[in-house]
Write a protein that holds these residues in place. Sequence first.
Motif, PDB file in Angstrom:
ATOM      1  N   UNK A   4       0.812  -1.224   0.000  1.00  0.00           N
ATOM      2  CA  UNK A   4       0.000   0.000   0.000  1.00  0.00           C
ATOM      3  C   UNK A   4       0.838   1.264   0.000  1.00  0.00           C
ATOM      4  N   UNK A   5       2.016   1.223   0.618  1.00  0.00           N
ATOM      5  CA  UNK A   5       2.868   2.414   0.642  1.00  0.00           C
ATOM      6  C   UNK A   5       3.286   2.825  -0.764  1.00  0.00           C
ATOM      7  N   UNK A   6       3.593   1.837  -1.611  1.00  0.00           N
ATOM      8  CA  UNK A   6       3.992   2.136  -2.987  1.00  0.00           C
ATOM      9  C   UNK A   6       2.817   2.751  -3.748  1.00  0.00           C
ATOM     10  N   UNK A  10       2.616   6.618  -5.269  1.00  0.00           N
ATOM     11  CA  UNK A  10       2.298   6.937  -6.668  1.00  0.00           C
ATOM     12  C   UNK A  10       1.105   7.878  -6.751  1.00  0.00           C
ATOM     13  N   UNK A  11       0.060   7.616  -5.933  1.00  0.00           N
ATOM     14  CA  UNK A  11      -1.129   8.462  -5.941  1.00  0.00           C
ATOM     15  C   UNK A  11      -0.790   9.875  -5.481  1.00  0.00           C
ATOM     16  N   UNK A  12      -0.022  10.005  -4.403  1.00  0.00           N
ATOM     17  CA  UNK A  12       0.357  11.326  -3.905  1.00  0.00           C
ATOM     18  C   UNK A  12       1.216  12.078  -4.916  1.00  0.00           C
ATOM     19  N   UNK A  13       2.130  11.356  -5.590  1.00  0.00           N
ATOM     20  CA  UNK A  13       2.966  11.990  -6.608  1.00  0.00           C
ATOM     21  C   UNK A  13       2.101  12.485  -7.763  1.00  0.00           C
ATOM     22  N   UNK A  14       1.161  11.652  -8.200  1.00  0.00           N
ATOM     23  CA  UNK A  14       0.255  12.032  -9.291  1.00  0.00           C
ATOM     24  C   UNK A  14      -0.574  13.256  -8.903  1.00  0.00           C
ATOM     25  N   UNK A  15      -1.122  13.259  -7.675  1.00  0.00           N
ATOM     26  CA  UNK A  15      -1.915  14.395  -7.215  1.00  0.00           C
ATOM     27  C   UNK A  15      -1.066  15.659  -7.149  1.00  0.00           C
ATOM     28  N   UNK A  16       0.153  15.547  -6.650  1.00  0.00           N
ATOM     29  CA  UNK A  16       1.048  16.707  -6.558  1.00  0.00           C
ATOM     30  C   UNK A  16       1.363  17.258  -7.936  1.00  0.00           C
TER      31      UNK A  16
END
Length: 107
Positions: A4-6, A10-16
């Motif tokens: 889940x951390x990976x 990825x989701x946080x990077x995409x949102x940023x």
Amino acid sequence: MVGNNRKRHRRNKYQSETIYHFLERCHRNDNPCNRMVTITRPALVQNDVEALNMLQRYLRCLRGLLVKVNLKLHYLWVGAAGHKQGMHFHVLLFWPTRLFSDFMELN
């Protein structure tokens, strides 16, 4: 990173990256995001779909006001679910100062 951390990374990077590109585009087009709105109505919302429909109706109302003066609506929204507020949305948008009274009537 595992499991889940990976995915979360990825989701946080995409949102940023999405937020960065949105703000960059707004700045380039001279439409600075000058309004931050939190939309929350826990008493009326039964589920996530209903909450999303409320957000869409609100954005359509804003878009309709701007179309009358030949402007486009630029916005970015993020959904969140809290224990106290239930499902709610944070909306960052550009709104012309001269139409601020119309904006306040909708809120």
